[in-house]
Design an enzyme around this catalytic site. Sequence first.
Site, PDB file in Angstrom:
ATOM      1  N   ASP A 115       0.817  -1.213   0.000  1.00  0.00           N
ATOM      2  CA  ASP A 115       0.000   0.000   0.000  1.00  0.00           C
ATOM      3  C   ASP A 115       0.852   1.264   0.000  1.00  0.00           C
ATOM      4  O   ASP A 115       0.419   2.309   0.434  1.00  0.00           O
ATOM      5  CB  ASP A 115      -0.962   0.009   1.174  1.00  0.00           C
ATOM      6  N   ASP A 132      -0.672   6.489   6.611  1.00  0.00           N
ATOM      7  CA  ASP A 132       0.199   7.406   7.347  1.00  0.00           C
ATOM      8  C   ASP A 132       0.020   8.840   6.866  1.00  0.00           C
ATOM      9  O   ASP A 132       0.047   9.782   7.659  1.00  0.00           O
ATOM     10  CB  ASP A 132       1.661   6.994   7.205  1.00  0.00           C
TER      11      ASP A 132
END
Length: 52
Positions: free
Chosen positions: A5, A23
């Site tokens: 990802d 994130d």
Amino acid sequence: GFVVDFIDFYWNTSHYPAFNIADAGIFVGAILIIWESFKPDTKTSQEQSSRD
């Protein structure tokens, strides 16, 4: 057995750091919370001015 990802950008010969979407979302959310904490509370200011 694994999930990829990360986003990895290339532009001509330049390579930008790879980052994870989750994130990045956490980072953007934290920045928005910090930014909002510096903004004046307009609702409270309007209520106080109408009382005067």
